[in-house]
Design an enzyme around this catalytic site. Sequence first.
Site, PDB file in Angstrom:
ATOM      1  N   HIS A 143       8.285 -46.521 -16.230  1.00  0.00           N
ATOM      2  CA  HIS A 143       9.518 -45.533 -16.454  1.00  0.00           C
ATOM      3  C   HIS A 143       9.056 -44.440 -17.349  1.00  0.00           C
ATOM      4  O   HIS A 143       9.531 -43.322 -17.520  1.00  0.00           O
ATOM      5  CB  HIS A 143      10.652 -46.010 -17.025  1.00  0.00           C
ATOM      6  N   LEU A 160      18.369 -43.845  -1.487  1.00  0.00           N
ATOM      7  CA  LEU A 160      17.256 -44.062  -2.314  1.00  0.00           C
ATOM      8  C   LEU A 160      15.930 -44.135  -1.754  1.00  0.00           C
ATOM      9  O   LEU A 160      15.703 -45.128  -1.288  1.00  0.00           O
ATOM     10  CB  LEU A 160      17.609 -45.446  -2.853  1.00  0.00           C
ATOM     11  N   ALA A 161      15.280 -42.963  -1.758  1.00  0.00           N
ATOM     12  CA  ALA A 161      14.101 -42.959  -0.898  1.00  0.00           C
ATOM     13  C   ALA A 161      13.488 -41.623  -1.713  1.00  0.00           C
ATOM     14  O   ALA A 161      13.744 -40.471  -1.279  1.00  0.00           O
ATOM     15  CB  ALA A 161      14.286 -42.948   0.351  1.00  0.00           C
ATOM     16  N   GLU A 162      12.210 -41.687  -2.422  1.00  0.00           N
ATOM     17  CA  GLU A 162      11.901 -40.394  -2.943  1.00  0.00           C
ATOM     18  C   GLU A 162      10.988 -39.649  -2.049  1.00  0.00           C
ATOM     19  O   GLU A 162      11.168 -38.455  -2.294  1.00  0.00           O
ATOM     20  CB  GLU A 162      10.850 -40.934  -4.166  1.00  0.00           C
TER      21      GLU A 162
END
Lengths: 326, 361
Positions: free
Chosen positions: A129, A58-60
């Site tokens: 979002h 989880l790391a853009e």
Amino acid sequence: MANMTMIQAIQDGMRVELARDPKVLLFGEDVGHVGGVFRATEGLQKEFGEHRVFDTPLAESGIGGLATGLALQGFRPIAEIQFIGFVFEIMDQIVSQAARMRYRSGGAYQAPIVFRTPFGGGVKAAELHTDSLEGLFLQTPGIKVVIPSNPYDAKGLMISAIRDNDPVFFMEHLKLYRSIKGEVPEGEYTVPIGKANVVREGKHATIITYGAMVHTSLIAAEEIEKSRGVSVEVIDLRTISPIDIDTIVESIKKTNRAIVVQEAQKTAGAAAEVIAQINEKAILHLEAPVLRVAAPDTVFAFGQIEDEWLPTPQRIVDGLNQVLDF
Amino acid sequence: MSNQNYEVKIDSIEPLQVLSPSGEIVNEAMLPKLSDEELKELMRRMVFTRAWDKRAVSLARQGRLGFYAPVSGQEASMIGSEYALDKEDFILPGYRDMPQLVWHGLPMYQAFLYSRGHQHGGQVPADVHVALPQIIIGAQIVQASGVAMGLKLNGKKNVAITYTGDGGSSQGDFYEGMNFAGAFQLPAIFFVQNNQYAISTPRSKQTAAATIAQKAVAAGIRGVQVDGNDVLAVVAAVREAREHALEGRPTLIEAITYRFGPHSMSGDDPSKYRTKEEQTEWEQIRDPLVRFRNYLQAKGLWNEELENQAAEEGKETVNAEIKRAETVDKMTIPGLLESMFEVPPVHIREQIEFYSAGGEK
């Protein structure tokens, strides 16, 4: 032909290219095993294997770096940003790295990456979002920005985006994912990037728009035809960078009046750019100033008031009346 | 109170050293296998690079180079780490890492063009396996995982190596890159040249971690610390890391070193943040060239003649390559526009026409 939702069409486009070209890879948070939080990639890992379609940590920024590095080794990554609001974590890799790759290497390297992300209001999602951040990428030289409004375009544009040798920012409107269906051909076909589509012909005014606002604008066009007896042309930009100004100018030559409708906040962004280009190319064909119908310049609305915040058919009708009465 | 051991503790580590600062072997077991010719070649490259750096600093002062980050003091880390690579290993450098790029095959005149702000500087020849110097500290670290994954998927027996400094190890991308490499078991090496200062900020202010090497632990990859002024230790550490990388175990290497000069040639004054004593100690007692020269001289492999030859060669090469850089055609605005996309879209085509016709009227 098959009757598909947007999300099925997007998935089909990726499937076609994964099958056709072994250099295409698809990855991001939760895209592999479960097939994405919206199931856009459902079944693809099973079909193409864990080396082609996979979950990332989880790391853009890590996802963006992975995509850029893979591009340097000749791959064609499709990198999913789980929600548009997370884009700032990967912004350096998109804007400062991938979009500059061809330029700074004088063509020695390229970054044929599709960054795809859901965005768009009307679904009362958690904050950050659903913002319409496409304007940020209009100001980014070196990347194309695609926003389909229907299943047919979504698949054809996805295939074009994957085959493009430059980076493409591919924005998928959340509200359209499952709310509309359409006929979609099986197998390969493309919809060209940079080409708008006249989705409704008219004589008295032109609406230039994209994404979910195409549908809102079509409702407005029907309403004003009934209430005022005018026919309104609606142009779906499909690609907002580069903008297909020729199609817009052709329409304005006929209607002499136009508004631009965008879901994003009013200031700057795609509508402002469209109007600037109309100024440069078609000002003598105009009978009225080109107006914007857009969201107010606040941070994206709280859920309770989201439906009022987003441009409505009535606000679009009001905008049309203003240019028709000018 | 239970005696359960539930607190993470990092044992203290000592940097790998093969040669003492005066050039005696202190760790025979880690002495890398190198022929006499290879040992001399390592020294030649370090002396050459020192001379090149000296000349480049002066060219930057004269305005014949643009942005330039001096390298003197870090030759053992730079030259040793590149020397341990295969030609098809892929380097993702920071902006100070020009020596690795050039020794890996990038023509020196192109490195100079990059510095001078010319696009041809970045037109890496097809058989040279390097990315362009990275300006955004840390961006190359996440990309290294992508390159490493690409090498692995392409079935190559090669590694990606990326460079940053002690400051770069504070970036989020530093962790993300190592973490991806660990999670995907990629052939990657993360090489930190800890030269003690990120521009002016000392290592002690970067992190509370006792070492940078231990940051590997959190990412689940190998972490090692090496005396970055000991070229043989650097070669040994990178060779070992390479073997592990090819087995899917990435390594973080922290090389302890020091930059003798300023951060860049754009007005940085190290005397504002470093003491004279500290600087003198590194320059005189811990100079990587002195150490290796002593070692080679004791073995009868190096002498003043070879030293002068290498330095002269460095200087002459720089002079020839800067001249070559200066003769490359000036860029044009239409040329820049042409390089934005594979196929220029309408608005770019219009601007190409506009600027080709002379621009603003």
